[in-house]
Design an enzyme around this catalytic site. Structure first.
Site, PDB file in Angstrom:
ATOM      1  CE  LYS A 157      -3.573   2.524   2.598  1.00  0.00           C
ATOM      2  NZ  LYS A 157      -4.591   2.503   3.663  1.00  0.00           N
ATOM      3  CE  LYS A 194      -7.143   8.395   7.590  1.00  0.00           C
ATOM      4  NZ  LYS A 194      -7.921   7.307   8.186  1.00  0.00           N
ATOM      5  NE  ARG A 237     -11.391  -1.213   2.804  1.00  0.00           N
ATOM      6  CZ  ARG A 237     -12.085  -1.447   3.897  1.00  0.00           C
ATOM      7  NH1 ARG A 237     -13.247  -2.081   3.815  1.00  0.00           N
ATOM      8  NH2 ARG A 237     -11.636  -1.089   5.073  1.00  0.00           N
TER       9      ARG A 237
HETATM   10  N1  BES Z   1      -4.869   4.327   6.399  1.00  0.00           N
HETATM   11  C1  BES Z   1      -6.050   3.993   7.108  1.00  0.00           C
HETATM   12  C2  BES Z   1      -5.818   2.924   8.173  1.00  0.00           C
HETATM   13  C3  BES Z   1      -4.953   3.300   9.334  1.00  0.00           C
HETATM   14  C4  BES Z   1      -5.543   3.742  10.503  1.00  0.00           C
HETATM   15  C5  BES Z   1      -3.605   3.148   9.293  1.00  0.00           C
HETATM   16  C6  BES Z   1      -4.752   4.052  11.580  1.00  0.00           C
HETATM   17  C7  BES Z   1      -2.810   3.475  10.373  1.00  0.00           C
HETATM   18  C8  BES Z   1      -3.390   3.910  11.524  1.00  0.00           C
HETATM   19  C9  BES Z   1      -7.107   3.478   6.153  1.00  0.00           C
HETATM   20  O1  BES Z   1      -7.060   3.947   4.856  1.00  0.00           O
HETATM   21  C10 BES Z   1      -8.417   3.882   6.716  1.00  0.00           C
HETATM   22  O2  BES Z   1      -8.664   5.052   6.769  1.00  0.00           O
HETATM   23  N2  BES Z   1      -9.190   2.914   7.147  1.00  0.00           N
HETATM   24  C11 BES Z   1     -10.439   3.162   7.732  1.00  0.00           C
HETATM   25  C12 BES Z   1     -11.381   2.144   7.182  1.00  0.00           C
HETATM   26  C13 BES Z   1     -12.824   2.454   7.408  1.00  0.00           C
HETATM   27  C14 BES Z   1     -13.231   3.692   6.654  1.00  0.00           C
HETATM   28  C15 BES Z   1     -13.620   1.264   6.959  1.00  0.00           C
HETATM   29  C16 BES Z   1     -10.306   3.001   9.247  1.00  0.00           C
HETATM   30  O3  BES Z   1      -9.512   2.161   9.698  1.00  0.00           O
HETATM   31  O4  BES Z   1     -10.962   3.733   9.963  1.00  0.00           O
HETATM   32 ZN    ZN Z   2      -5.186   4.575   4.194  1.00  0.00          ZN
HETATM   33 ZN    ZN Z   3      -8.124   5.789   4.602  1.00  0.00          ZN
END
Ligand code: BES
Ligand code: ZN
Ligand code: ZN
Length: 509
Positions: free
Chosen positions: A268, A280, A354
């Site tokens: 990734k 975010k 994903r």
């Molecule tokens: N890059 C994030 C995941 C992440 C979270 C990495 C914390 C490192 C530390 C990923 O792209 C993401 O935002 N995932 C979401 C998924 C959700 C929207 C289903 C998450 O984990 O909240």
């Molecule tokens: Zn991410």
């Molecule tokens: Zn994300």
């Protein structure tokens, strides 16, 4: 920090700090003690073992006791270092000792390798010391920017060590591995403004050309012109002004080995994840420069793999882009067509990893690999489930899973298998497309993994490592500093080493 190996008694070592790894048994039983410990203690008139008692030094893993030798030895100071019992304890301890040496201002270090440190521990000690020497000072100024790390570490083998030259190989392998991990850590620690998709691709390409790997870097125009059908990747990239890069590195051995099915790696490579329109919150965004840690691990592994020259091809694919909420950003409700033809309805633009990985896994599948492994900071949920010390491992194939668990164990990384539970698959059903990119709140890392599985051609063994919890350390401990850990590099390299041995044995018989 330069690593050297020699057969030398402790009394001859001229250095600022002599590190003596000890186990609990060494303090209790005279017969277990290393020759180095006995010799150093004798030169200091018994002060070393006496101090260990007075100061309650129990040889607990990573504990340290430093004494000045007051001119009684060539070494200026000695350090008793709790070695622990597992080789990962020793790796952590040696990293911590190097950091402590840096604080003391010691420039020339020696480590007296005790008799109990066999090949595996020697490797761990060398790796740990070099990983502990990593520090990210690129953005400091003045005195703080000056490197404080020691200049050299002499590993002193005890007299009578059989076959010292085989130890040379262990130490040079360890040095190459630590170099690869530290390089990956630096890619991750670099702020996103200076590690854009273009920067990451340039770093990958120059590493490749320096190490005899092939590199192919594609722009958005190239991707479109070639008709690669990577619409999920292109969609995520659209919200940013930073141009995307498709990075494809490969190692190809000579002769017939080149025709073997390759090992495929996917990382990734979101160089900054703002979340897109599903923006975010500020606190969650702070560390999102880390969202390319999967790619960094794959690149670090490729650097070490180039040197190992395995007897089978290894390919790596990374879709590098930012996930930003710009005016051209992809929207919620959009339907995207993936490389393999399946359609996906966007329910959350922050579940972008994903989408990009889905396209990369499908692209990797085209190469008909023997196995495909992806590494990704994919879900916060994996850290909720496992904490920050275990990488979540998902695998469609039990043999591949066992190999990766074995490799992680040997490499000293903690993996924990999580289930690809079919009962969660309906969570990904979409009212309009083949699936949506968001599951339920519960089992978030499982639905993410189930989503990825859809893009791997059935029959190809696939494993997914969710490193969202482990890619970054919140604290300084052992060889780790606050910041990038390099999670995944050591296991991938160990896995390739295991596979290479297997190929060699099969070829010989
Ligand atoms: N890059 C994030 C995941 C992440 C979270 C990495 C914390 C490192 C530390 C990923 O792209 C993401 O935002 N995932 C979401 C998924 C959700 C929207 C289903 C998450 O984990 O909240
Ligand atoms: Zn991410
Ligand atoms: Zn994300």
């Amino acid at each position: 920090m330069e690593l050297k190996l020699s057969v030398q008694p402790v009394r001859d070592a001229d250095c600022d700090l002599m590190i003596l790894p000890v186990r609990l048994a060494d303090l209790k039983n005279e017969s277990d003690r290393s020759a180095a410990l006995i010799e150093a203690d004798a030169m200091l008139d018994g002060a070393l073992l006496a101090a260990s008692q007075d100061e309650n030094f129990g040889a607990k893993a990573e504990s340290m006791l430093v004494l000045h030798t007051l001119g009684k030895m060539k070494a200026k100071r000695v350090m008793l270092l709790g070695a622990g019992s597992r080789s990962e304890d020793l790796r952590m301890a040696c990293g911590k000792a190097v950091k402590a040496a840096s604080k003391l201002g010691a420039k020339r270090l020696a480590l007296a390798v005790p008799e109990f440190m066999l090949e595996r521990q020697l490797r761990a000690a060398a790796e740990g010391a070099l990983l502990g020497a990593y520090c990210f000072n690129d953005y400091r100024t003045g005195k703080a920017a000056e490197p404080r790390i020691p200049a050299s570490l002499d590993l002193l083998l005890p007299a009578g060590t059989p076959d010292p030259s085989s130890r040379e190989k262990i130490v040079s392998d360890a040095a190459a591995l630590a170099d690869a991990v530290n390089w990956a850590r630096k890619l991750v620690d670099t702020p996103a403004a200076d590690m854009t998709p273009t920067d990451l691709a340039e770093a990958a390409a120059s590493m490749a050309s320096e190490n005899g790997l092939n590199a192919e870097i594609l722009t958005e125009e190239d991707v479109r012109a070639r008709g690669l059908n990577l619409d999920m990747f292109l969609a995520v990239a659209r919200g940013s002004h930073e141009p995307l890069r498709l990075i494809h590195l490969s190692w190809t051995p000579e002769g017939d080995d080149a025709k073997k099915p390759p090992l495929a790696l996917v990382g990734k490579a979101i160089t900054f994840d703002a979340g897109g329109l599903s923006l975010k919150p500020s606190a969650g965004m702070l560390w999102m420069k880390t969202d390319m840690a999967g790619a960094a691990a794959v690149l670090g592994a490729m650097k070490a793999i180039a040197r190992m020259k395995p007897p089978f091809p290894v390919h790596a694919w990374m879709g590098a882009c930012e996930n930003m909420p710009g005016g051209n950003a992809y929207r919620l409700g959009d339907v995207l067509r993936s490389h393999c033809g399946k359609t996906v309805e966007v329910h959350d633009t922050d579940a972008e990893g994903r989408l990009v990985l889905g396209d990369m896994l499908a692209l990797a599948s085209d190469a008909k690999p023997a196995a495909v492994i992806d590494l990704a900071t994919l879900t916060g949920a994996v850290a909720v489930a496992l904490g920050l010390y275990n990488t979540g491992l998902f695998a469609s194939d039990d043999d591949l899973c066992r190999d990766l668990m074995d490799a992680s164990e040997r490499a000293g990384e903690s993996f924990w298998r999580l289930p690809l539970d079919e009962r969660l698959r309906p969570d990904l059903d979409s009212p309009v497309a083949d699936m949506k990119n968001l599951g339920d709140r519960y089992g978030g890392s499982i639905t993410a993994a189930l989503f990825l599985r859809e893009f791997v051609t059935p029959g190809i063994p696939w494993a997914h490592l969710d490193i969202a919890g482990t890619a970054r350390s919140k604290t300084a401990r052992g060889y780790l500093d606050v910041g990038a850990s390099g999670a995944g590099v050591r296991t991938l390299v160990e896995y390739v080493r295991m596979l290479s041995d297997r190929h060699q044995t099969a070829g010989a018989s």
